[in-house]
Design a protein around this motif. Sequence first.
Motif, PDB file in Angstrom:
ATOM      1  N   HIS A  41      73.289  23.517  -7.326  1.00  5.09           N
ATOM      2  CA  HIS A  41      72.281  24.562  -7.553  1.00  5.09           C
ATOM      3  C   HIS A  41      70.876  23.990  -7.381  1.00  5.09           C
ATOM      4  N   GLU A  42      70.654  22.812  -7.931  1.00  7.76           N
ATOM      5  CA  GLU A  42      69.342  22.175  -7.811  1.00  7.76           C
ATOM      6  C   GLU A  42      69.043  21.828  -6.353  1.00  7.76           C
ATOM      7  N   ARG A  43      70.060  21.386  -5.602  1.00  4.16           N
ATOM      8  CA  ARG A  43      69.863  21.070  -4.183  1.00  4.16           C
ATOM      9  C   ARG A  43      69.494  22.326  -3.406  1.00  4.16           C
ATOM     10  N   PHE A  44      70.109  23.447  -3.757  1.00  4.84           N
ATOM     11  CA  PHE A  44      69.772  24.715  -3.110  1.00  4.84           C
ATOM     12  C   PHE A  44      68.305  25.061  -3.366  1.00  4.84           C
ATOM     13  N   THR A  47      66.163  23.156  -1.045  1.00  7.51           N
ATOM     14  CA  THR A  47      66.218  23.718   0.308  1.00  7.51           C
ATOM     15  C   THR A  47      65.341  24.962   0.424  1.00  7.51           C
ATOM     16  N   MET A  48      65.305  25.756  -0.625  1.00 10.68           N
ATOM     17  CA  MET A  48      64.557  27.013  -0.596  1.00 10.68           C
ATOM     18  C   MET A  48      63.085  26.847  -1.000  1.00 10.68           C
ATOM     19  N   LEU A  49      62.710  25.688  -1.494  1.00 12.25           N
ATOM     20  CA  LEU A  49      61.353  25.454  -1.988  1.00 12.25           C
ATOM     21  C   LEU A  49      60.250  25.810  -0.990  1.00 12.25           C
ATOM     22  N   ASP A  67      65.877  37.027   4.633  1.00 12.72           N
ATOM     23  CA  ASP A  67      67.017  37.363   5.490  1.00 12.72           C
ATOM     24  C   ASP A  67      67.262  36.270   6.531  1.00 12.72           C
ATOM     25  N   ALA A  68      66.190  35.775   7.147  1.00 14.86           N
ATOM     26  CA  ALA A  68      66.320  34.701   8.137  1.00 14.86           C
ATOM     27  C   ALA A  68      66.852  33.430   7.474  1.00 14.86           C
ATOM     28  N   PHE A  69      66.346  33.124   6.271  1.00 15.64           N
ATOM     29  CA  PHE A  69      66.821  31.955   5.531  1.00 15.64           C
ATOM     30  C   PHE A  69      68.321  32.086   5.240  1.00 15.64           C
ATOM     31  N   ARG A  70      68.741  33.266   4.754  1.00 14.03           N
ATOM     32  CA  ARG A  70      70.148  33.483   4.408  1.00 14.03           C
ATOM     33  C   ARG A  70      71.037  33.299   5.645  1.00 14.03           C
ATOM     34  N   GLU A  76      74.402  29.028  10.142  1.00 14.38           N
ATOM     35  CA  GLU A  76      73.944  28.118  11.188  1.00 14.38           C
ATOM     36  C   GLU A  76      73.818  26.669  10.726  1.00 14.38           C
ATOM     37  N   ARG A  77      73.330  26.456   9.522  1.00 18.48           N
ATOM     38  CA  ARG A  77      73.040  25.106   9.025  1.00 18.48           C
ATOM     39  C   ARG A  77      74.315  24.455   8.486  1.00 18.48           C
TER      40      ARG A  77
END
Length: 193
Positions: A41-44, A47-49, A67-70, A76-77
Amino acid sequence: NGSPFAAIGVTGLTTLAVRFIKLGISLERIQPGKPQQNGRHERFHLTMLPLAMAPEVDHAAQQAVFDAFRQNYNAERPHEALAMDVPADHYRPSLRRLPDRLPEPDYPAEAAVRRVRSSGEIKWNGDLVYVAAALAGEVVAIEESEAGIWTLRFHAHPLGIIDKKTKRLVRPSALQPRPAGAGADTGLQGGEL
């Protein structure tokens, strides 16, 4: 343990946590100050920071960025924890359907049932006992043990014990939520956003 999942107070409940409980989802908490207990969860969050550091000018633009991030994060990632697969390769929809209506609690006939007032309090033995503002309007159960201890719960979730002397709700260590990873069924798959 952060908002919107947990609050300060004996019960630690937020309106989101109350909804989870009503859906039959068990709450799990990590120890305060131990983010490593919830590393994925912390790693996520890390990534979203960048999205949080440069918010868009309006809700529509921000939603487009999310939406693009999701799409990138799930389809893709590649993820090291998934042997460099993407989460979409492992996602399976839950077999459980979200109910049209949230279920009412099923308390035993011998339990004393109280509706939590808008102030977050219940009336018990002529006194007002504060439970949680997040439970306003909800029904809780008070069950007395053979030792004369009054335990308060919401659905299957223990809230605390009513201290007879202080007329306050207390959370003894025996009622602490299970540590993270103890097997709660959230219906979410790893890596799912």
